[in-house]
Design an enzyme around this catalytic site. Structure first.
Site, mmCIF file in Angstrom:
data_model
loop_
_atom_site.group_PDB
_atom_site.id
_atom_site.type_symbol
_atom_site.label_atom_id
_atom_site.label_comp_id
_atom_site.label_asym_id
_atom_site.label_seq_id
_atom_site.Cartn_x
_atom_site.Cartn_y
_atom_site.Cartn_z
ATOM 1 N N TYR A 1 -2.042 -19.533 -3.113
ATOM 2 C CA TYR A 1 -2.936 -18.117 -3.201
ATOM 3 C C TYR A 1 -4.284 -18.286 -2.843
ATOM 4 O O TYR A 1 -5.026 -18.058 -1.898
ATOM 5 C CB TYR A 1 -2.374 -17.101 -4.065
ATOM 6 C CG TYR A 1 -3.509 -16.074 -4.211
ATOM 7 C CD1 TYR A 1 -3.493 -14.781 -3.327
ATOM 8 C CD2 TYR A 1 -4.465 -16.002 -5.432
ATOM 9 C CE1 TYR A 1 -4.406 -13.981 -3.500
ATOM 10 C CE2 TYR A 1 -5.327 -14.748 -5.523
ATOM 11 C CZ TYR A 1 -5.321 -14.141 -4.558
ATOM 12 O OH TYR A 1 -6.255 -12.959 -4.560
ATOM 13 N N LYS B 1 -7.310 -18.072 0.140
ATOM 14 C CA LYS B 1 -8.558 -17.258 0.353
ATOM 15 C C LYS B 1 -9.667 -18.357 0.560
ATOM 16 O O LYS B 1 -10.527 -18.045 1.508
ATOM 17 C CB LYS B 1 -8.643 -16.699 -1.158
ATOM 18 C CG LYS B 1 -7.664 -15.553 -1.424
ATOM 19 C CD LYS B 1 -8.081 -14.341 -0.554
ATOM 20 C CE LYS B 1 -7.276 -13.298 -0.871
ATOM 21 N NZ LYS B 1 -7.355 -12.112 -0.122
ATOM 22 N N ASP C 1 0.398 -3.829 11.474
ATOM 23 C CA ASP C 1 0.341 -5.243 10.525
ATOM 24 C C ASP C 1 -0.426 -6.188 11.184
ATOM 25 O O ASP C 1 -0.555 -6.301 12.435
ATOM 26 C CB ASP C 1 2.012 -5.521 10.843
ATOM 27 C CG ASP C 1 2.202 -6.581 9.941
ATOM 28 O OD1 ASP C 1 1.572 -7.481 9.671
ATOM 29 O OD2 ASP C 1 3.079 -6.322 8.925
ATOM 30 N N GLY D 1 0.580 -1.204 -0.027
ATOM 31 C CA GLY D 1 0.018 0.104 0.024
ATOM 32 C C GLY D 1 0.903 1.078 -0.045
ATOM 33 O O GLY D 1 2.094 1.064 0.387
ATOM 34 N N ARG E 1 1.237 -20.209 -19.493
ATOM 35 C CA ARG E 1 1.735 -19.987 -18.017
ATOM 36 C C ARG E 1 1.005 -21.189 -17.294
ATOM 37 O O ARG E 1 -0.261 -21.515 -17.363
ATOM 38 C CB ARG E 1 1.230 -18.795 -17.542
ATOM 39 C CG ARG E 1 1.856 -18.321 -16.228
ATOM 40 C CD ARG E 1 1.282 -16.918 -15.918
ATOM 41 N NE ARG E 1 -0.033 -16.848 -15.784
ATOM 42 C CZ ARG E 1 -0.524 -15.669 -15.410
ATOM 43 N NH1 ARG E 1 0.247 -14.762 -15.085
ATOM 44 N NH2 ARG E 1 -1.869 -15.404 -15.161
ATOM 45 N N SER F 1 -11.357 -14.275 -4.029
ATOM 46 C CA SER F 1 -11.071 -14.360 -5.246
ATOM 47 C C SER F 1 -11.459 -15.388 -6.093
ATOM 48 O O SER F 1 -11.936 -16.575 -5.485
ATOM 49 C CB SER F 1 -9.521 -14.483 -5.101
ATOM 50 O OG SER F 1 -8.684 -14.928 -6.540
HETATM 51 C C1 UD1 Z 1 -4.873 -14.353 -10.889
HETATM 52 C C2 UD1 Z 1 -5.933 -14.904 -10.151
HETATM 53 C C3 UD1 Z 1 -6.751 -13.950 -9.463
HETATM 54 C C4 UD1 Z 1 -6.015 -13.012 -8.569
HETATM 55 C C5 UD1 Z 1 -4.989 -12.395 -9.532
HETATM 56 C C6 UD1 Z 1 -4.274 -11.378 -8.676
HETATM 57 C C7 UD1 Z 1 -6.323 -17.157 -10.962
HETATM 58 C C8 UD1 Z 1 -6.914 -18.029 -11.709
HETATM 59 N N1 UD1 Z 1 -6.410 -15.894 -10.913
HETATM 60 O O1 UD1 Z 1 -5.537 -13.717 -11.985
HETATM 61 O O2 UD1 Z 1 -7.443 -14.723 -8.640
HETATM 62 O O3 UD1 Z 1 -6.682 -12.069 -7.922
HETATM 63 O O4 UD1 Z 1 -4.383 -13.262 -10.307
HETATM 64 O O5 UD1 Z 1 -3.020 -10.974 -9.222
HETATM 65 O O6 UD1 Z 1 -5.456 -17.676 -10.052
HETATM 66 N N2 UD1 Z 1 -1.126 -12.746 -19.494
HETATM 67 C C9 UD1 Z 1 -0.361 -12.474 -20.234
HETATM 68 N N3 UD1 Z 1 0.851 -11.991 -20.262
HETATM 69 C C10 UD1 Z 1 1.361 -11.566 -19.080
HETATM 70 C C11 UD1 Z 1 0.251 -11.612 -17.892
HETATM 71 C C12 UD1 Z 1 -0.896 -12.059 -18.210
HETATM 72 O O7 UD1 Z 1 -0.730 -13.181 -21.388
HETATM 73 O O8 UD1 Z 1 2.233 -10.917 -19.117
HETATM 74 C C13 UD1 Z 1 -2.481 -13.345 -19.483
HETATM 75 C C14 UD1 Z 1 -2.662 -14.620 -18.567
HETATM 76 O O9 UD1 Z 1 -2.288 -15.622 -19.096
HETATM 77 C C15 UD1 Z 1 -4.225 -14.619 -18.125
HETATM 78 C C16 UD1 Z 1 -4.512 -12.874 -18.419
HETATM 79 O O10 UD1 Z 1 -3.722 -12.476 -19.020
HETATM 80 O O11 UD1 Z 1 -4.811 -15.332 -19.300
HETATM 81 C C17 UD1 Z 1 -4.687 -12.399 -16.935
HETATM 82 O O12 UD1 Z 1 -3.796 -12.549 -16.493
HETATM 83 P P1 UD1 Z 1 -3.210 -12.006 -14.950
HETATM 84 O O13 UD1 Z 1 -3.690 -10.239 -15.040
HETATM 85 O O14 UD1 Z 1 -1.979 -12.478 -14.381
HETATM 86 O O15 UD1 Z 1 -4.633 -12.292 -13.895
HETATM 87 P P2 UD1 Z 1 -5.162 -14.085 -13.595
HETATM 88 O O16 UD1 Z 1 -3.977 -14.975 -13.793
HETATM 89 O O17 UD1 Z 1 -6.227 -14.176 -14.602
#
Ligand code: UD1
Length: 320
Positions: free
Chosen positions: A140, A144, A52, A37, A281, A116
Site C-alpha cells: 500500500y 503511494k 471508475d 464511498g 502486528r 500517506s
Molecule cells: C496504517 C498506515 C497508514 C494508513 C492507514 C490506513 C502504516 C505505518 N500506516 O496506519 O499509512 O493510512 O493504516 O488504514 O502503514 N491497533 C491495535 N488494535 C487494533 C487495531 C490497531 O492495537 O485492532 C494499533 C496498531 O498496532 C497501531 C495503532 O493501533 O499501533 C493504529 O493502527 P491503525 O489504525 O491500523 O493505523 P496504522 O497502522 O498506524
C-alpha cells in the site's frame, strides 16, 4: 473560485474535503465508484459522477473543464495490500496514471493527492519530516510512494503542479454531523474501539505491549479528518497562486499510545471497553509522529483539534 473534481469524494476523507471546498466557495464535482464511498456522503447540491478511475474514458470525460483535482480514490488496507498486490497495482497505480493522463488531455494543471505516512516505512527518527527516506514496508505504502514519483515526472514533463499530502492517522468525523456515512468493516484502531463499545465486536486486541514506549503500546499521530480537509483546500489555493509542487506531512506533531486512546474512548463514552493484549502486528513501527512544520509554514495550516488525551476525547465525541 476553482472548479474542482474530487475523485473519491464519497469516501471517508473525501466527503470531508468536499464539505470544506464548498464552504470555501469552490465548485465541486464528485467522481466516485461507490465501492467503499457511500451515497449518503454526497451533498445534494453537489454534482456527482459515478465512475471508475480504472476506466480511462470515464475519468477523461469527468476531467474536462476542471481547474484542479483532489485525488483520494484508493484501496487503503495495509494487510490486504500484502496479500493481493494486484488489486493495489490496478486501483492505486493504474487508476492514478489514468487521472494524470486525463489531466494532461484536459489541460487541468493542479492536483492534490492523498498520500500517506506509510511511504516512510519504519522511520529512524521518531518525529518524521519530509526529508526522511522514502522506504515503504508494505505494498500500500509503495503504491503511494510511486504515485508521488509519477507526479514528479508529470510536473517536469507536462508542467502539472501537485501537493502530496502525507496523512498520519486520520480520525473523527465532521463535528456538525453533516457527514453521516460510517466506514463499513473498519480496520483502524479508533473505529474498532467504537465497534467494541457498541457491542459489535467482543474486545479490542492491543497489538503489542512491549514496545519501547511510555506504556509499551504503539504511539501514533492522530489527526482529525476536518483538519485534514482544510489542508486540501489550502493546498489547492496555494498551488493555483504559484506554490511549487511538493510533499507535505499532515499530523499534529504529538503522539497518543493505543492504551491512551482506549482510556480517552472510555472517558468520552463513559464506560469500560473490553480489551486484551495480543502479539505485535507485523510491520508496525513503535512510534510514528509527524513534523508538520512544513505544512504550517507553506500552507499556514494548523491542526485545531487538541493533541493530548483531552483532545482525543473531543475527537472521539465527533464520532458519536
Ligand atoms: C496504517 C498506515 C497508514 C494508513 C492507514 C490506513 C502504516 C505505518 N500506516 O496506519 O499509512 O493510512 O493504516 O488504514 O502503514 N491497533 C491495535 N488494535 C487494533 C487495531 C490497531 O492495537 O485492532 C494499533 C496498531 O498496532 C497501531 C495503532 O493501533 O499501533 C493504529 O493502527 P491503525 O489504525 O491500523 O493505523 P496504522 O497502522 O498506524
Amino acid at each position: 473560485m476553482a472548479k474542482v473534481l474530487v475523485v473519491g469524494g464519497a469516501g471517508y476523507i473525501g466527503s470531508h474535503v468536499v464539505k470544506e471546498l464548498m464552504r470555501s466557495g469552490h465548485e465541486v464535482t464528485v467522481f466516485d465508484n461507490l465501492s467503499t464511498g457511500q451515497e449518503i456522503n454526497l451533498f445534494q447540491e453537489n454534482r456527482f459522477i459515478r465512475g471508475d478511475i480504472r476506466n480511462q474514458e470515464e475519468i477523461a470525460a469527468a476531467m474536462r473543464g476542471q481547474d484542479a483535482v483532489v485525488h483520494l480514490a484508493a484501496k487503503k488496507a495495509v494487510g490486504e495490500s500484502m496479500e493481493n498486490p494486484m488489486k493495489y497495482s490496478d486501483n492505486n497505480i493504474n487508476g492514478s496514471l489514468n487521472i494524470l493522463n486525463a489531466m494532461v488531455e484536459a489541460g487541468t494543471k493542479y492536483i492534490v493527492f492523498s498520500s500517506s505516512a506509510a511511504v516512510y516505512g519504519m522511520p529512524e527518527k521518531e518525529e518524521v519530516d519530509e526529508d526522511c527516506p522514502i522506504a515503504p514496508i508494505n505494498y500500500y505504502g509503495f503504491t503511494k510512494a510511486e504515485i508521488e514519483k509519477f507526479m514528479g515526472w508529470y510536473d517536469r514533463l507536462k508542467g502539472l503542479k501537485y501537493v502530496a499530502l502525507r496523512y498520519f492517522n486520520a480520525v473523527g468525523y465532521d463535528a456538525d454531523g453533516d457527514i453521516r456515512g460510517r466506514e463499513v468493516n473498519p480496520q483502524n484502531l479508533l473505529p474498532i474501539i467504537m465497534e467494541v463499545a457498541e457491542g459489535k465486536r467482543d474486545k479490542l486486541k492491543i497489538f503489542g505491549s512491549d514496545y519501547p514506549t511510555r506504556d509499551g503500546t504503539c504511539i501514533r499521530d492522530y489527526i482529525h479528518v476536518s483538519d485534514l480537509a482544510t489542508a486540501h483546500v489550502l493546498a489547492i489555493e496555494k498551488l493555483m497562486s504559484g506554490m511549487p509542487s511538493q510533499a507535505l506531512n499532515l499530523g499534529t506533531g504529538s503522539g497518543t499510545s493505543v492504551k491512551e486512546m482506549l482510556t480517552a474512548a472510555e472517558q468520552a463514552l463513559g464506560k469500560k471497553i473490553p480489551a486484551e493484549y495480543a502479539p505485535r502486528r507485523p510491520g508496525d513501527p513503535a512510534v510514528l509522529i509527524a513534523s508538520a512544520a512544513k505544512a504550517r509554514e507553506l500552507l499556514g495550516w494548523e491542526a485545531t483539534y487538541g493533541k493530548d488525551e483531552r483532545g482525543m476525547v473531543s475527537i472521539i465525541r465527533t464520532m458519536l
